[in-house]
Design a protein around this motif. Structure first.
Motif, PDB file in Angstrom:
ATOM      1  N   PHE A  82      -4.412   6.928  -3.175  1.00 38.47           N
ATOM      2  CA  PHE A  82      -3.713   5.788  -2.634  1.00 38.47           C
ATOM      3  C   PHE A  82      -3.736   4.635  -3.621  1.00 38.47           C
ATOM      4  O   PHE A  82      -4.476   4.656  -4.610  1.00 38.47           O
ATOM      5  N   GLY A  84       0.512  -4.987   3.374  1.00 41.18           N
ATOM      6  CA  GLY A  84      -0.822  -5.341   2.924  1.00 41.18           C
ATOM      7  C   GLY A  84      -1.756  -5.725   4.051  1.00 41.18           C
ATOM      8  O   GLY A  84      -2.968  -5.632   3.933  1.00 41.18           O
ATOM      9  N   THR A  85      -1.184  -6.170   5.155  1.00 42.42           N
ATOM     10  CA  THR A  85      -2.027  -6.562   6.275  1.00 42.42           C
ATOM     11  C   THR A  85      -1.516  -5.941   7.556  1.00 42.42           C
ATOM     12  O   THR A  85      -0.380  -5.526   7.649  1.00 42.42           O
ATOM     13  N   ASP A  86      -2.368  -5.885   8.522  1.00 43.97           N
ATOM     14  CA  ASP A  86      -2.017  -5.513   9.890  1.00 43.97           C
ATOM     15  C   ASP A  86      -1.421  -4.118  10.026  1.00 43.97           C
ATOM     16  O   ASP A  86      -0.335  -3.946  10.591  1.00 43.97           O
ATOM     17  N   ILE A  87      -2.169  -3.150   9.509  1.00 44.38           N
ATOM     18  CA  ILE A  87      -1.714  -1.769   9.704  1.00 44.38           C
ATOM     19  C   ILE A  87      -1.752  -1.393  11.177  1.00 44.38           C
ATOM     20  O   ILE A  87      -1.123  -0.449  11.602  1.00 44.38           O
ATOM     21  N   PHE A  88      -2.485  -2.141  11.940  1.00 45.90           N
ATOM     22  CA  PHE A  88      -2.594  -1.817  13.362  1.00 45.90           C
ATOM     23  C   PHE A  88      -1.241  -1.843  14.042  1.00 45.90           C
ATOM     24  O   PHE A  88      -0.897  -0.957  14.813  1.00 45.90           O
ATOM     25  N   PHE A  89      -0.463  -2.851  13.764  1.00 41.12           N
ATOM     26  CA  PHE A  89       0.823  -2.958  14.441  1.00 41.12           C
ATOM     27  C   PHE A  89       1.880  -2.055  13.830  1.00 41.12           C
ATOM     28  O   PHE A  89       2.778  -1.596  14.509  1.00 41.12           O
ATOM     29  N   TYR A  90       1.784  -1.827  12.552  1.00 39.83           N
ATOM     30  CA  TYR A  90       2.840  -1.102  11.873  1.00 39.83           C
ATOM     31  C   TYR A  90       2.464   0.327  11.513  1.00 39.83           C
ATOM     32  O   TYR A  90       3.331   1.155  11.275  1.00 39.83           O
ATOM     33  N   GLY A  91       1.204   0.580  11.429  1.00 35.85           N
ATOM     34  CA  GLY A  91       0.798   1.911  11.012  1.00 35.85           C
ATOM     35  C   GLY A  91       1.290   2.190   9.609  1.00 35.85           C
ATOM     36  O   GLY A  91       1.572   1.281   8.832  1.00 35.85           O
ATOM     37  N   TYR A  92       1.390   3.437   9.290  1.00 44.12           N
ATOM     38  CA  TYR A  92       1.957   3.858   8.027  1.00 44.12           C
ATOM     39  C   TYR A  92       3.379   4.351   8.289  1.00 44.12           C
ATOM     40  O   TYR A  92       3.648   4.976   9.313  1.00 44.12           O
ATOM     41  N   LEU A  95       3.172  14.538   1.678  1.00 46.46           N
ATOM     42  CA  LEU A  95       3.734  13.405   2.396  1.00 46.46           C
ATOM     43  C   LEU A  95       3.321  12.109   1.721  1.00 46.46           C
ATOM     44  O   LEU A  95       2.143  11.877   1.463  1.00 46.46           O
ATOM     45  N   PHE A 147       5.939   7.027   6.918  1.00 49.91           N
ATOM     46  CA  PHE A 147       5.915   8.237   6.103  1.00 49.91           C
ATOM     47  C   PHE A 147       7.310   8.622   5.621  1.00 49.91           C
ATOM     48  O   PHE A 147       8.316   8.370   6.293  1.00 49.91           O
ATOM     49  N   GLY A 148       7.340   9.266   4.476  1.00 49.84           N
ATOM     50  CA  GLY A 148       8.561   9.927   4.020  1.00 49.84           C
ATOM     51  C   GLY A 148       8.741  11.246   4.752  1.00 49.84           C
ATOM     52  O   GLY A 148       7.896  11.652   5.556  1.00 49.84           O
ATOM     53  N   ASN A 166       0.824  -1.212   0.000  1.00 47.61           N
ATOM     54  CA  ASN A 166       0.000   0.000   0.000  1.00 47.61           C
ATOM     55  C   ASN A 166       0.856   1.259   0.000  1.00 47.61           C
ATOM     56  O   ASN A 166       1.827   1.350   0.747  1.00 47.61           O
ATOM     57  N   TYR A 225      -0.514  12.197   0.857  1.00 45.45           N
ATOM     58  CA  TYR A 225      -1.248  13.147   1.680  1.00 45.45           C
ATOM     59  C   TYR A 225      -0.687  14.543   1.441  1.00 45.45           C
ATOM     60  O   TYR A 225       0.452  14.714   1.040  1.00 45.45           O
TER      61      TYR A 225
END
Lengths: 114, 115
Positions: free
Chosen positions: B48, B96-104, B90, B106-107, B31, B35
């Motif tokens: 996105f 692809g999975t588990d954005i909860f643990f890793y978040g985004y 930004l 950012f550059g 993903n 922004y």
């Protein structure tokens, strides 16, 4: 319509004291909540998260509290340090998979006073 | 150390120019996101992408387009730059999975000024 609201644009706290940043949300489907920290001229960095099955998550000086009935979460920083001066974004997501985008609040600028 | 790299930290462009903002990630993330951050408005999602050659409009896509020809690269295009597109841009990526643990991730952002 803002789904994630940070009603305080800025907050000033004395060094060594507790900083409390607040966040309210409107979407009862949100299950995951995150806090990001952003310094000027840098991208936001992931700070801490909590899922809706918990009411508290702690990581060192940072603790996030979640009150689902009030649709409210807060980030506590104890003790506050000069390096904590930054913009803090509250964020939320309905799920934890690829199709579940993170929705960000507008941010709160935290100033730690010497 | 994993990274999201934005090609320029500061850009100054003239009204009407076509502007390309480049973003590359080295984490093999599926993903990617663009922004813009403006004072008092927070982070607003422009576009996105969940896969190569795939794109979805975010909350404020007008005046922008994107390109994702390779998994690691996501480009934001301002077709005809206008002064109201002066902003901090930004780029972010996530697995692809588990954005909860890793978040985004950012550059560092690109500060674009359109004159």
């Amino acid at each position: 319509d803002q789904q994630v609201k940070q009603n305080s644009p800025s907050l000033s706290v004395q060094e060594g004291r507790i900083s409390i940043l607040n966040c309210d949300y409107t979407n009862s489907m949100f299950d995951y909540f995150l806090w990001y920290k952003k310094y000027p001229a840098e991208g936001p960095t992931f700070l801490i998260s909590i899922s809706s099955i918990k009411d508290k998550n702690e990581d060192g000086r940072f603790t996030v509290f979640l009150n689902k009935s009030a649709k409210h979460l807060s980030l506590h920083i104890v003790p506050s340090q000069p390096g904590d001066s930054a913009v803090y974004f509250c964020a939320a997501s309905v799920g934890r998979n690829r199709d579940d985008k993170i929705i960000f609040g507008k941010g709160t600028r935290l100033h730690i006073l010497p | 150390d994993v990274k999201v790299t934005q090609s320029s930290r500061y850009l100054v462009k003239r009204t009407g120019e076509k502007v390309f903002l480049e973003c590359v990630q080295d984490m093999d993330h599926e993903n990617m996101f663009w922004y813009r951050q403006d004072p008092g408005l927070g982070l607003r999602l422009i576009y996105f992408s969940y896969d190569v050659k795939m794109k979805e409009k975010g909350d404020i896509p007008e005046g922008y387009s994107v390109s994702r020809e390779k998994k690691e690269r996501f480009s934001l295009i301002l077709e005809s730059a206008s002064t109201n597109q002066t902003s901090m841009y930004l780029c972010a990526s996530s697995p692809g999975t588990d954005i909860f643990f890793y978040g985004y991730t950012f550059g560092s952002g690109t500060r674009l000024t359109v004159v």
